[in-house]
Design a protein around this motif. Structure first.
Motif, PDB file in Angstrom:
ATOM      1  N   ALA A 199       0.824  -1.209   0.000  1.00 37.66           N
ATOM      2  CA  ALA A 199       0.000   0.000   0.000  1.00 37.66           C
ATOM      3  C   ALA A 199       0.860   1.261   0.000  1.00 37.66           C
ATOM      4  O   ALA A 199       0.563   2.227  -0.722  1.00 37.66           O
ATOM      5  CB  ALA A 199      -0.932  -0.007   1.218  1.00 37.66           C
ATOM      6  N   LEU A 200       1.937   1.261   0.797  1.00 34.26           N
ATOM      7  CA  LEU A 200       2.801   2.441   0.874  1.00 34.26           C
ATOM      8  C   LEU A 200       3.512   2.708  -0.452  1.00 34.26           C
ATOM      9  O   LEU A 200       3.575   3.849  -0.914  1.00 34.26           O
ATOM     10  CB  LEU A 200       3.824   2.257   1.995  1.00 34.26           C
ATOM     11  N   ILE A 201       4.031   1.652  -1.075  1.00 38.31           N
ATOM     12  CA  ILE A 201       4.761   1.844  -2.327  1.00 38.31           C
ATOM     13  C   ILE A 201       3.794   2.223  -3.454  1.00 38.31           C
ATOM     14  O   ILE A 201       4.112   3.052  -4.323  1.00 38.31           O
ATOM     15  CB  ILE A 201       5.552   0.573  -2.679  1.00 38.31           C
ATOM     16  N   THR A 202       2.599   1.638  -3.442  1.00 33.39           N
ATOM     17  CA  THR A 202       1.590   2.014  -4.436  1.00 33.39           C
ATOM     18  C   THR A 202       1.212   3.477  -4.271  1.00 33.39           C
ATOM     19  O   THR A 202       1.118   4.218  -5.260  1.00 33.39           O
ATOM     20  CB  THR A 202       0.339   1.138  -4.279  1.00 33.39           C
ATOM     21  N   ARG A 203       1.017   3.895  -3.023  1.00 33.11           N
ATOM     22  CA  ARG A 203       0.660   5.288  -2.759  1.00 33.11           C
ATOM     23  C   ARG A 203       1.763   6.240  -3.204  1.00 33.11           C
ATOM     24  O   ARG A 203       1.480   7.293  -3.788  1.00 33.11           O
ATOM     25  CB  ARG A 203       0.388   5.469  -1.264  1.00 33.11           C
ATOM     26  N   ARG A 204       3.001   5.862  -2.958  1.00 30.37           N
ATOM     27  CA  ARG A 204       4.115   6.720  -3.375  1.00 30.37           C
ATOM     28  C   ARG A 204       4.139   6.881  -4.895  1.00 30.37           C
ATOM     29  O   ARG A 204       4.324   7.981  -5.412  1.00 30.37           O
ATOM     30  CB  ARG A 204       5.445   6.127  -2.893  1.00 30.37           C
ATOM     31  N   GLY A 240       3.847  -2.687  -6.133  1.00 31.74           N
ATOM     32  CA  GLY A 240       3.542  -1.271  -5.945  1.00 31.74           C
ATOM     33  C   GLY A 240       3.374  -0.532  -7.264  1.00 31.74           C
ATOM     34  O   GLY A 240       2.307   0.042  -7.531  1.00 31.74           O
ATOM     35  N   PRO A 241       4.397  -0.530  -8.127  1.00 31.44           N
ATOM     36  CA  PRO A 241       4.247   0.142  -9.423  1.00 31.44           C
ATOM     37  C   PRO A 241       3.155  -0.469 -10.301  1.00 31.44           C
ATOM     38  O   PRO A 241       2.456   0.249 -11.011  1.00 31.44           O
ATOM     39  CB  PRO A 241       5.633  -0.032 -10.070  1.00 31.44           C
TER      40      PRO A 241
END
Length: 274
Positions: A25-30, A124-125
């Protein structure tokens, strides 16, 4: 005296799963944050998709009156899925471009030194790209509704079409992510998104599948995009068809799994070089 029941503590496996989901979730949000900082990058895929939709409807819109398999159906509903696929193809490199910048700037190498999951670094990406492609699909469908599109399955069918577009786009995003990891070059990553374009013409692009013949019909039946288009077209023009819908979902999932496996391999090759 009643026995005292002691609740078992959460297992490490559940804690690990929660930690993985949090990292994803954090990497997707970034990735989404970086993409939305340059909203102009979202315009080219949208413009291309809407342009094709308007041109195809204007030049071939009357085909529904005489083409077998289209009689009584909207050609706009038939050609819209092709525009959605074009949007997914042209926009699939957006999230991968962020990954390239991280690689070129050295930030990705720093992430590899942390305890962050490799799965999160890949998903994430990919998930960010799928989310963006979902927004693009909503916009293109909105334009089609303004042009007179009437969905045979109503709002629920339109949501299913968007879901198929997101699944298909996630598969394409997985391929561009693997290209970013393998090359670390923005130009190569951008070019990789166009390698799937021939698949859109090796399918029933402008006429129903049963009107194709020879090698092209054989290629179309082997092409996973065919089953996604058929599922979308059934939802828009005919109604709920469980067989076509599951075939479309299966084609999207098969492509996504294959492209994720390719991204895993590309990440292993990159980390092996270090």
């Amino acid at each position: 005296m009643a026995p005292i029941t002691v609740q078992p503590a959460p297992s490490r496996q559940l804690e690990g799963q929660a930690g993985l989901l949090s990292q994803i979730a954090l990497i997707t949000r970034r990735n989404l944050t970086v993409i939305f900082r340059t909203p102009q990058a979202l315009l080219p895929p949208l413009i291309i998709s809407v342009f094709f939709l308007v041109i195809y409807e204007s030049t071939l819109g009357e085909a529904a009156g005489f083409l077998p398999g289209l009689s009584g159906n909207s050609y706009l509903g038939f050609i819209l899925p092709l525009s959605l696929v074009s949007s997914a193809l042209s926009g699939s490199s957006l999230a991968a471009q962020n990954l390239v910048r991280d690689i070129e700037g050295g930030y990705f190498d720093k992430l590899l030194l942390t305890p962050v999951s490799r799965t999160a670094l890949l998903l994430g990406p990919i998930l960010a790209g799928g989310f963006i492609l979902g927004l693009q699909a909503v916009f293109v469908i909105g334009v089609a509704l303004l042009m007179g599109l009437e969905s045979a399955t109503g709002v629920a069918g339109l949501l299913a079409v968007i879901g198929l577009a997101v699944l298909l786009g996630s598969g394409f995003a997985g391929f561009t992510v693997s290209a970013a990891l393998g090359s670390g070059n923005a130009a190569v990553t951008q070019a990789a998104s166009f390698l799937f374009f021939p698949l859109t013409f090796l399918t029933a692009s402008f006429v129903p599948l049963e009107l194709l013949s020879g090698w092209l019909k054989t290629a179309a039946r082997l092409n996973p995009i065919t089953y996604v288009l058929e599922a979308m077209r059934a939802l828009l023009n005919e109604g709920w068809d469980a067989t076509l819908l599951w075939q479309g979902v299966a084609a999207c999932l098969a492509l996504a799994v294959a492209m994720y496996a390719l991204a895993v391999y590309a990440l292993r090759v990159r980390t092996r070089r270090k």
